[in-house]
Motif scaffolding. Structure first.
Motif, PDB file in Angstrom:
ATOM      1  N   LYS A 114      38.057  49.309  42.287  1.00  0.00           N
ATOM      2  CA  LYS A 114      37.236  49.676  43.449  1.00  0.00           C
ATOM      3  C   LYS A 114      36.556  48.433  44.018  1.00  0.00           C
ATOM      4  O   LYS A 114      36.468  48.266  45.233  1.00  0.00           O
ATOM      5  CB  LYS A 114      36.175  50.707  43.058  1.00  0.00           C
ATOM      6  N   GLU A 115      36.064  47.579  43.131  1.00  0.00           N
ATOM      7  CA  GLU A 115      35.375  46.368  43.565  1.00  0.00           C
ATOM      8  C   GLU A 115      36.338  45.459  44.332  1.00  0.00           C
ATOM      9  O   GLU A 115      35.987  44.920  45.382  1.00  0.00           O
ATOM     10  CB  GLU A 115      34.808  45.628  42.354  1.00  0.00           C
ATOM     11  N   LYS A 116      37.560  45.304  43.813  1.00  0.00           N
ATOM     12  CA  LYS A 116      38.556  44.472  44.486  1.00  0.00           C
ATOM     13  C   LYS A 116      38.878  45.025  45.867  1.00  0.00           C
ATOM     14  O   LYS A 116      38.993  44.280  46.839  1.00  0.00           O
ATOM     15  CB  LYS A 116      39.836  44.381  43.653  1.00  0.00           C
ATOM     16  N   LYS A 117      39.029  46.358  45.939  1.00  0.00           N
ATOM     17  CA  LYS A 117      39.353  47.001  47.215  1.00  0.00           C
ATOM     18  C   LYS A 117      38.210  46.790  48.218  1.00  0.00           C
ATOM     19  O   LYS A 117      38.446  46.443  49.382  1.00  0.00           O
ATOM     20  CB  LYS A 117      39.599  48.491  46.990  1.00  0.00           C
ATOM     21  N   LEU A 118      36.988  46.994  47.758  1.00  0.00           N
ATOM     22  CA  LEU A 118      35.830  46.802  48.636  1.00  0.00           C
ATOM     23  C   LEU A 118      35.734  45.361  49.107  1.00  0.00           C
ATOM     24  O   LEU A 118      35.466  45.091  50.279  1.00  0.00           O
ATOM     25  CB  LEU A 118      34.533  47.167  47.902  1.00  0.00           C
ATOM     26  N   TYR A 119      35.949  44.425  48.196  1.00  0.00           N
ATOM     27  CA  TYR A 119      35.884  43.007  48.539  1.00  0.00           C
ATOM     28  C   TYR A 119      36.910  42.682  49.625  1.00  0.00           C
ATOM     29  O   TYR A 119      36.611  41.984  50.587  1.00  0.00           O
ATOM     30  CB  TYR A 119      36.130  42.159  47.286  1.00  0.00           C
ATOM     31  N   LYS A 120      38.112  43.237  49.473  1.00  0.00           N
ATOM     32  CA  LYS A 120      39.167  42.999  50.457  1.00  0.00           C
ATOM     33  C   LYS A 120      38.773  43.578  51.823  1.00  0.00           C
ATOM     34  O   LYS A 120      38.953  42.939  52.856  1.00  0.00           O
ATOM     35  CB  LYS A 120      40.472  43.632  49.970  1.00  0.00           C
ATOM     36  N   GLU A 121      38.207  44.797  51.803  1.00  0.00           N
ATOM     37  CA  GLU A 121      37.772  45.426  53.054  1.00  0.00           C
ATOM     38  C   GLU A 121      36.664  44.609  53.714  1.00  0.00           C
ATOM     39  O   GLU A 121      36.650  44.449  54.936  1.00  0.00           O
ATOM     40  CB  GLU A 121      37.295  46.850  52.791  1.00  0.00           C
ATOM     41  N   ILE A 122      35.746  44.105  52.915  1.00  0.00           N
ATOM     42  CA  ILE A 122      34.648  43.300  53.448  1.00  0.00           C
ATOM     43  C   ILE A 122      35.195  42.016  54.075  1.00  0.00           C
ATOM     44  O   ILE A 122      34.784  41.623  55.167  1.00  0.00           O
ATOM     45  CB  ILE A 122      33.611  42.976  52.347  1.00  0.00           C
TER      46      ILE A 122
END
Length: 49
Positions: free
Chosen positions: A16-24
């Protein structure tokens, strides 16, 4: 809670953290591009005066 459950939970959180980081990052790139585009428009409009 068994260790395997904790391990799975940690993996899920990391994903989830990786996905959020990518979205950010993608959002930041879009915002930066918009700022650059707007800045170019302002420069062009001022130079045409």
């Amino acid at each position: 809670m068994p260790i395997s459950d904790k391990s799975k939970e940690m993996k899920d959180l990391v994903q989830k953290e990786k996905k959020l980081y990518k979205e950010i990052q993608e959002g930041f790139k879009k915002i930066s591009q918009k700022i650059n585009d707007d800045f170019e428009k302002v420069k062009k409009s001022k130079s045409s005066l």
